[in-house]
Write a protein that holds these residues in place. Structure first.
Motif, PDB file in Angstrom:
ATOM      1  N   LYS A   1       4.558 -18.285 -12.448  1.00  0.00           N
ATOM      2  CA  LYS A   1       4.835 -16.899 -12.390  1.00  0.00           C
ATOM      3  C   LYS A   1       3.565 -16.036 -12.036  1.00  0.00           C
ATOM      4  O   LYS A   1       3.742 -15.043 -10.805  1.00  0.00           O
ATOM      5  CB  LYS A   1       5.254 -16.228 -13.806  1.00  0.00           C
TER       6      LYS A   1
ATOM      7  N   ARG B   1       3.449 -16.509  -8.250  1.00  0.00           N
ATOM      8  CA  ARG B   1       4.461 -15.689  -7.633  1.00  0.00           C
ATOM      9  C   ARG B   1       4.020 -14.150  -7.531  1.00  0.00           C
ATOM     10  O   ARG B   1       4.181 -13.548  -6.519  1.00  0.00           O
ATOM     11  CB  ARG B   1       5.837 -15.930  -8.367  1.00  0.00           C
ATOM     12  N   ASN B   2       3.646 -13.764  -8.555  1.00  0.00           N
ATOM     13  CA  ASN B   2       3.249 -12.260  -8.618  1.00  0.00           C
ATOM     14  C   ASN B   2       1.930 -12.167  -7.547  1.00  0.00           C
ATOM     15  O   ASN B   2       1.937 -11.079  -6.918  1.00  0.00           O
ATOM     16  CB  ASN B   2       2.764 -11.745 -10.041  1.00  0.00           C
TER      17      ASN B   2
ATOM     18  N   ASP C   1       1.343 -13.536  -4.945  1.00  0.00           N
ATOM     19  CA  ASP C   1       1.839 -13.768  -3.526  1.00  0.00           C
ATOM     20  C   ASP C   1       2.426 -12.460  -3.352  1.00  0.00           C
ATOM     21  O   ASP C   1       2.450 -11.762  -2.080  1.00  0.00           O
ATOM     22  CB  ASP C   1       2.870 -14.847  -3.299  1.00  0.00           C
TER      23      ASP C   1
END
Length: 264
Positions: A154, A157-158, A160
């Motif tokens: 996670k 992902r954040n 990115d």
């Protein structure tokens, strides 16, 4: 590995330091409260709706072995009881012990919990000064690592989504203890100067200070009621915007030959 007299390492927390996770949780908690109110037909009498649900949230976290990562269905059930007049601490105790009658059906419970998870998956907003501060640190040759207790996937992902990945040499997931910071120092080659930046005095700042890191406290929007105060932890620096970090780091290493990036 030999100690590198020129290497400067900056360890950085992710949630509520690089980005505003608290705002995402606040939105999800308000939506959960609205959903429970709608289904049981009772509105909270409290003017501060977020304060109402967070009192329940913290009461649950204090009783659960997973802390703030307890199952959200407990919050749904406890919120119903609180709307029905049960005090937050008593509501948390009741759902933990079980055996209560609820107005919400199991289907409603599952639907509200699923929506809550969906709301938590929304991307956060970057915190003030983060891109500017990271750019200056990276351009100066500092080694930048994210240190997080959150799920690494996670966090990646954040990072990115917010276009921060390019700044970091590595993301480390682990429980923040003095031993973790010692391992971090070993992993980076025992740099001559190392810093830790975070929003939690008990998780980011205190254990980092214990092993000699220079600490930079960047308060977020939420502090649990069990967290220590600044006077007891005594972070080395307090900032209100992340772009203040480079000045602190550069002043601390002034007079050295420069910094080197070490990819690990």
């Amino acid at each position: 590995m030999a100690r590198d007299s020129e290497l400067v390492a900056v360890f950085i927390d992710a949630d509520n330091t690089l980005w505003d996770t608290d705002a995402v949780f606040a939105g999800a908690q308000r939506a959960l409260l609205r959903a429970v109110e709608s289904r049981v037909g009772i509105l909270t009498p409290q003017a501060d709706r977020l304060l109402f649900v967070r009192a329940i949230d913290q009461a649950l976290a204090e009783r659960h072995h997973a802390g703030l990562r307890y199952p959200p269905r407990l919050l749904v059930r406890a919120t119903e009881l609180a709307l029905r007049g049960v005090q937050a601490n008593d509501a948390a105790r009741a759902v933990w012990n079980g055996g209560k009658d609820y107005l919400l059906s199991d289907g409603d419970l599952a639907a509200i919990e699923e929506r809550f998870f969906g709301d938590l998956a929304k991307p956060p907003r970057i915190r003030q000064g983060v891109t500017e501060g990271l750019s200056q640190l990276k351009d100066s040759g500092c080694l930048l690592l994210i240190v997080t207790e959150g799920a690494k996937a996670k966090v990646e992902r954040n990072a990115d989504v917010l276009e921060l990945t390019r700044f970091f040499d590595r993301i480390i997931e682990g429980r923040k203890t003095p031993d973790l910071y010692r391992r971090m120092l070993s992993l980076t080659g025992a740099p001559a100067r190392a810093f830790m930046i975070g929003d939690q005095l008990d998780r980011d700042i205190a254990p980092a200070k214990a092993v000699g890191l220079e600490t930079i406290y960047f308060p977020g929007g939420f502090r649990p009621r069990w967290a220590p105060d600044e006077a007891s932890v005594r972070p080395d620096h307090l900032i209100s915007s992340f772009d203040q970090v480079p000045g602190i780091v550069f002043d601390a290493v002034a007079g050295t030959a420069g910094a080197q990036v070490r990819h690990i």
